[in-house]
Motif scaffolding. Sequence first.
Motif, mmCIF file in Angstrom:
data_model
loop_
_atom_site.group_PDB
_atom_site.id
_atom_site.type_symbol
_atom_site.label_atom_id
_atom_site.label_comp_id
_atom_site.label_asym_id
_atom_site.label_seq_id
_atom_site.Cartn_x
_atom_site.Cartn_y
_atom_site.Cartn_z
ATOM 1 N N PHE A 191 14.804 19.441 107.527
ATOM 2 C CA PHE A 191 14.024 20.585 107.080
ATOM 3 C C PHE A 191 14.721 21.882 107.460
ATOM 4 O O PHE A 191 15.134 22.060 108.600
ATOM 5 N N CYS A 192 14.793 22.785 106.488
ATOM 6 C CA CYS A 192 15.236 24.143 106.736
ATOM 7 C C CYS A 192 13.988 24.999 106.930
ATOM 8 O O CYS A 192 12.968 24.775 106.260
ATOM 9 N N ALA A 193 14.047 25.947 107.843
ATOM 10 C CA ALA A 193 12.880 26.788 108.113
ATOM 11 C C ALA A 193 13.316 28.222 108.364
ATOM 12 O O ALA A 193 14.432 28.477 108.824
ATOM 13 N N VAL A 194 12.404 29.142 108.081
ATOM 14 C CA VAL A 194 12.702 30.577 108.224
ATOM 15 C C VAL A 194 11.525 31.283 108.864
ATOM 16 O O VAL A 194 10.362 30.883 108.693
ATOM 17 N N THR A 195 11.809 32.317 109.619
ATOM 18 C CA THR A 195 10.773 33.192 110.134
ATOM 19 C C THR A 195 11.297 34.614 110.120
ATOM 20 O O THR A 195 12.511 34.834 110.173
ATOM 21 N N SER A 196 10.392 35.563 110.044
ATOM 22 C CA SER A 196 10.792 36.961 110.054
ATOM 23 C C SER A 196 11.297 37.353 111.428
ATOM 24 O O SER A 196 10.699 37.003 112.447
ATOM 25 N N ALA A 197 12.383 38.074 111.455
ATOM 26 C CA ALA A 197 12.932 38.557 112.717
ATOM 27 C C ALA A 197 12.165 39.773 113.223
ATOM 28 O O ALA A 197 12.366 40.209 114.353
ATOM 29 N N ARG A 198 11.275 40.297 112.398
ATOM 30 C CA ARG A 198 10.551 41.521 112.783
ATOM 31 C C ARG A 198 9.101 41.259 113.165
ATOM 32 O O ARG A 198 8.429 42.128 113.678
ATOM 33 N N SER A 199 8.638 40.068 112.897
ATOM 34 C CA SER A 199 7.233 39.773 113.150
ATOM 35 C C SER A 199 7.064 39.152 114.521
ATOM 36 O O SER A 199 7.955 38.452 115.019
ATOM 37 N N ASN A 200 5.912 39.383 115.120
ATOM 38 C CA ASN A 200 5.608 38.767 116.409
ATOM 39 C C ASN A 200 4.773 37.499 116.279
ATOM 40 O O ASN A 200 4.329 36.959 117.285
ATOM 41 N N ASP A 201 4.535 37.056 115.040
ATOM 42 C CA ASP A 201 3.667 35.876 114.916
ATOM 43 C C ASP A 201 4.435 34.565 115.008
ATOM 44 O O ASP A 201 3.831 33.517 115.167
ATOM 45 N N TYR A 202 5.773 34.640 114.904
ATOM 46 C CA TYR A 202 6.633 33.474 115.096
ATOM 47 C C TYR A 202 6.341 32.336 114.135
ATOM 48 O O TYR A 202 6.715 31.196 114.391
ATOM 49 N N LYS A 203 5.677 32.616 113.021
ATOM 50 C CA LYS A 203 5.353 31.543 112.088
ATOM 51 C C LYS A 203 6.602 31.075 111.353
ATOM 52 O O LYS A 203 7.401 31.879 110.882
ATOM 53 N N LEU A 204 6.716 29.769 111.219
ATOM 54 C CA LEU A 204 7.820 29.182 110.476
ATOM 55 C C LEU A 204 7.360 28.771 109.088
ATOM 56 O O LEU A 204 6.285 28.199 108.936
ATOM 57 N N SER A 205 8.203 29.048 108.103
ATOM 58 C CA SER A 205 7.980 28.524 106.760
ATOM 59 C C SER A 205 9.046 27.467 106.513
ATOM 60 O O SER A 205 10.244 27.739 106.675
ATOM 61 N N PHE A 206 8.596 26.288 106.118
ATOM 62 C CA PHE A 206 9.501 25.169 105.954
ATOM 63 C C PHE A 206 9.821 24.918 104.485
ATOM 64 O O PHE A 206 8.983 25.130 103.596
ATOM 65 N N GLY A 207 11.024 24.415 104.256
ATOM 66 C CA GLY A 207 11.360 23.912 102.936
ATOM 67 C C GLY A 207 10.728 22.547 102.734
ATOM 68 O O GLY A 207 10.116 21.979 103.645
ATOM 69 N N ALA A 208 10.904 22.013 101.547
ATOM 70 C CA ALA A 208 10.268 20.743 101.186
ATOM 71 C C ALA A 208 10.938 19.548 101.842
ATOM 72 O O ALA A 208 10.375 18.456 101.848
ATOM 73 N N GLY A 209 12.122 19.758 102.377
ATOM 74 C CA GLY A 209 12.806 18.676 103.059
ATOM 75 C C GLY A 209 13.838 17.992 102.189
ATOM 76 O O GLY A 209 13.722 17.962 100.959
ATOM 77 N N THR A 210 14.866 17.444 102.841
ATOM 78 C CA THR A 210 15.901 16.657 102.176
ATOM 79 C C THR A 210 16.025 15.330 102.899
ATOM 80 O O THR A 210 16.230 15.305 104.116
ATOM 81 N N THR A 211 15.882 14.266 102.143
ATOM 82 C CA THR A 211 16.027 12.932 102.721
ATOM 83 C C THR A 211 17.489 12.518 102.644
ATOM 84 O O THR A 211 18.050 12.416 101.550
ATOM 85 N N VAL A 212 18.071 12.280 103.797
ATOM 86 C CA VAL A 212 19.457 11.826 103.849
ATOM 87 C C VAL A 212 19.467 10.337 104.168
ATOM 88 O O VAL A 212 18.864 9.903 105.158
ATOM 89 N N THR A 213 20.113 9.584 103.307
ATOM 90 C CA THR A 213 20.245 8.143 103.518
ATOM 91 C C THR A 213 21.730 7.817 103.628
ATOM 92 O O THR A 213 22.484 8.044 102.678
ATOM 93 N N VAL A 214 22.112 7.303 104.778
ATOM 94 C CA VAL A 214 23.514 6.978 105.020
ATOM 95 C C VAL A 214 23.693 5.475 104.873
ATOM 96 O O VAL A 214 22.999 4.688 105.521
ATOM 97 N N ARG A 215 24.628 5.104 104.008
ATOM 98 C CA ARG A 215 24.890 3.685 103.748
ATOM 99 C C ARG A 215 26.255 3.291 104.297
ATOM 100 O O ARG A 215 27.187 4.092 104.289
ATOM 101 N N ALA A 216 26.344 2.059 104.749
ATOM 102 C CA ALA A 216 27.620 1.540 105.273
ATOM 103 C C ALA A 216 28.604 1.303 104.141
ATOM 104 O O ALA A 216 28.216 1.066 102.992
#
Lengths: 115, 116
Positions: A90-115
């Motif tokens: 998951f990638c996430a972002v928060t404002s550098a100027r806000s004091n609420d520290y809330k994170l907004s997340f992306g939808a996610g990327t599923t990584v599957t590693v195969r041999a």
Amino acid sequence: AQSVTQLDSQVPVFEEAPVELRCNYSSSVSVYLFWYVQYPNQGLQLLLKYLSGSTLVKGINGFEAEFNKSQTSFHLRKPSVHISDTAEYFCAVTSARSNDYKLSFGAGTTVTVRA
Amino acid sequence: GAVVSQHPSRVICKSGTSVKIECRSLDFQATTMFWYRQFPKQSLMLMATSNEGSKATYEQGVEKDKFLINHASLTLSTLTVTSAHPEDSSFYICSAKRPGGPYEQYFGPGTRLTVT
């Protein structure tokens, strides 16, 4: 408000191959950016973060990411993946100027590693 | 490193009952904790921000009377799902912010709630 778009929902990759997970953000103010990894039925673990300074950030487990302000991107890379890197990222972002520290997340990327 | 625990890790309850989930910061004092909800194969949705000694701040669309949050001490926040329904079944994750220092949220391992 900030938002994040993860451009790839699933990324299959062979063991020892490189991987790149793409993340773009939207914000009208300066931001802090994060990448988290989630293994099945577990919480999130921080891989790396960008707060300020060098745009190339190195994290744990051999991961790195580059902050590109002009392209509003924060792509995650690893030069050689292992089976154990199979997880949700998951990638996430928060404002550098806000004091609420809330994170907004992306939808996610599923990584599957195969041999 | 900072450690955040959650209890229980899994809980099954009957529809109409209430269930409490605890979130503890084990080695630091967390003035701010967050509660997230995650549906299968989806991202985390912030439900509320919990500040020690004050009322929680809920995100738009989250029912504050259904999801009761209490942050009674600097190391403990609780989420109570009241009158649970099957649609409340989800993975609930808390995080805690360490005061001061570089910004970072430390996440708990999550609680899987199943309402039957």
